[in-house]
Design an enzyme around this catalytic site. Structure first.
Site, PDB file in Angstrom:
ATOM      1  CB  VAL A  77     -40.207 -12.738  54.435  1.00 20.21           C
ATOM      2  CG1 VAL A  77     -41.418 -13.647  54.476  1.00 20.21           C
ATOM      3  CG2 VAL A  77     -40.204 -11.870  53.175  1.00 20.21           C
ATOM      4  CB  CYS A  78     -42.391 -13.108  59.823  1.00 14.25           C
ATOM      5  SG  CYS A  78     -42.645 -14.253  61.194  1.00 14.25           S
TER       6      CYS A  78
END
Lengths: 97, 120, 130, 130, 97, 120
Positions: free
Chosen positions: C77-78
């Site tokens: 997940v960024c």
């Protein structure tokens, strides 16, 4: 290359834009599968494109929308495995979001 | 690390959605990884480059200056579709940075030469 | 072949996450490797363990977690996108002075470099979005 | 005049929440009443207190909370949409067996009836979405 | 009635659809303000619509996009307060999402 | 409680996004509040009514049956734009429920008569 289109041809310029830019194969998924349906204004676009592009449409999305029995001639219907095969077959792919 | 050809395909207008801005963040990271980066602007994506953004009243960060900074990251390949510009009443003079204006067919050829196409 | 997948929309609202999941499952079934699934833009919203979809509907988040567990998928997940949208693990909670976490099992929060690395390492990167 | 506002997209990704906020502020400045702000679809994602936007950017969630406090706004998050997307208060946490909450101050979770009621009670309902 | 349009005329049929359906006033906001800009393909649409509709565009969104100095003649630029006034003025409004 | 005229304007295709489905949830609540409810389908919204949905492979809930159930909630005013149907190669026979097919101008008139327009 493989052009992946998930937008309705009646709502977005994604298909038009891909047809003008590229060559190779078009894979219609999600709302993009409406372009693979005969009888509508999109049919002529797909027929005109078939000289330059192989056209595929995702079976699951055609079924969901009640359109599996009215696919334009020359369009190849593929399942998710076929989607994977197409991505593997073409060196590059682009999603026209 | 091997170098691949990354092309960022920008097709969305700025500010109405965040895609243009978050795409630019990816571009900068790709440059930091010393990849062969190019950007191409099609359809409403050409509006991203229009100069004179003033986002004070919408209270959102403007990113016009970032285009100018791309050169510092050795990103110099910015391609813009001529037809998209013309349809929107824009010319290269309206844009915030120097770009190469190309035909659809030329852009299509460049796409074919890429290893990775990231579209926003 | 080695695939990487980028998911740019959250669960429910857009089909991007569903299609990406079906694509990942089909690729694994065909014996391909998935190098990484990267969640960006609203895609980070796939990584919250706090969803409770209707009982007769698919559970998009749990489905990803399960697929990751079964196939040892790397689901990233960024961090920047997650901060904007409120997806938080233990580290982010402490760093940003938050009082809760919501990251689902099988996901990890990391930088955009992980997306570029996936583009470099994988034979194919496929983008699912809106 | 009595306004109601419907926000259908989350923070950051679409401008709907920003525009709705500016509209609400302008309406209040002109002496209008805001009967209710209702958050539906991805709009429920405006109600998480776990976001940490970049320091040089607006804080969309806190801005709504502050406006609600200053003007005693009734900000309602649709329960069904919130369950699908993982927006949780104390009651929802217990009801759905979750281990954390993320609802921001000034928001409350309730049913879609609150939207219809807003349509009935207000002189004008304005929809912000994608 | 008041038709609120937040979509680019180059990407979505929202403006076309509103013009075909209704009458009254059009308020262009967010990416919809590109329809209020002269020199592009949208200019002719707006000019043709001005017989049937009063056309407004939101100042903040025009400024953000660097377009405040090229608004099509006859389009009235309003701020958020003007947006509120328009909603109050017309008994009904619709957002063409 | 007073009764207002609520019109739900459906302009988006089903399944690609959740808007159509979540809109239908609002429609049912409006009916439960005994409001004067009508639905209108324009542009890609007409695809929502196409019969024969089979969502097994996309593993998503189909809502075709809900159209038939609307009558139980006294919702009988379903208006469909003739032009949108024709452009998409559809006729009223392709739809899952009986509807009234109207011209754009007629739909425009109905919109003017509403108190609240909720668009999805």
């Amino acid at each position: 290359m493989l052009h992946i289109i998930n937008k309705s041809p009646y709502e977005r310029p994604a298909l038009d834009s891909a047809l003008k830019t590229g060559e190779g194969a078009i894979l219609l998924i999600e709302d993009g599968v409406y372009a693979a349906v005969k009888g509508g204004a999109a049919e002529a676009k797909i027929k005109a494109a078939q000289g330059k592009f192989k056209v595929y449409a995702l079976q699951a999305d055609l079924e969901a929308r009640g359109m599996i029995d009215r696919v334009t001639e020359g369009v190849t219907v593929v399942d998710y495995g076929g989607f994977v095969d197409l991505v593997a077959e073409y060196k590059t792919n682009q999603s026209w979001l | 690390m091997s170098v691949k050809k990354f092309m960022f395909v920008n097709r969305k207008a700025p500010y109405g959605t965040i895609y243009a801005w978050e795409a630019l963040e990816v571009v900068l990271i790709a440059a930091a990884f010393e990849q062969d980066v190019s950007l191409c602007f099609l359809d409403d994506g050409v509006f991203q480059l229009k100069k004179g953004h003033n986002t004070k009243a919408i209270e959102t960060k403007a990113f016009e200056k970032t285009w100018g900074a791309l050169e510092d990251y050795d990103i110099t390949k910015l391609y813009v579709d001529a037809e998209s510009l013309a349809e929107r009443g824009l010319t290269a003079d309206d844009l915030a940075v120097p770009v190469e204006v190309l035909s659809r067919a030329e852009i299509g050829k460049l796409m074919e030469e890429q290893d990775v196409l990231l579209s926003f | 072949m080695k695939f990487a997948i980028l998911v740019n929309e959250g669960p429910s609202t857009h089909k991007a996450s569903d299609t990406a999941y079906q694509f990942a499952k089909a690729a694994l079934a065909k014996g391909h490797e998935i190098f990484r699934v990267f969640f960006y833009h609203d895609g980070v919203n796939n990584a919250t363990r706090l969803t409770t979809p209707p009982q007769d509907d698919r559970h998009i988040v749990n489905r990803w977690s399960k697929l990751a567990e079964e196939h040892k998928l790397d689901m990233v997940v960024c961090v920047a996108a997650a901060q904007r949208r409120g997806i938080v693990d233990e580290g982010e909670m402490k760093r940003n002075g938050k009082d809760a976490t919501n990251l689902a099992p099988g996901f990890r929060i990391s930088g955009l470099g992980q997306l570029i690395e996936a583009g470099i390492q994988a034979d194919r990167l496929v983008v699912f979005g809106d």
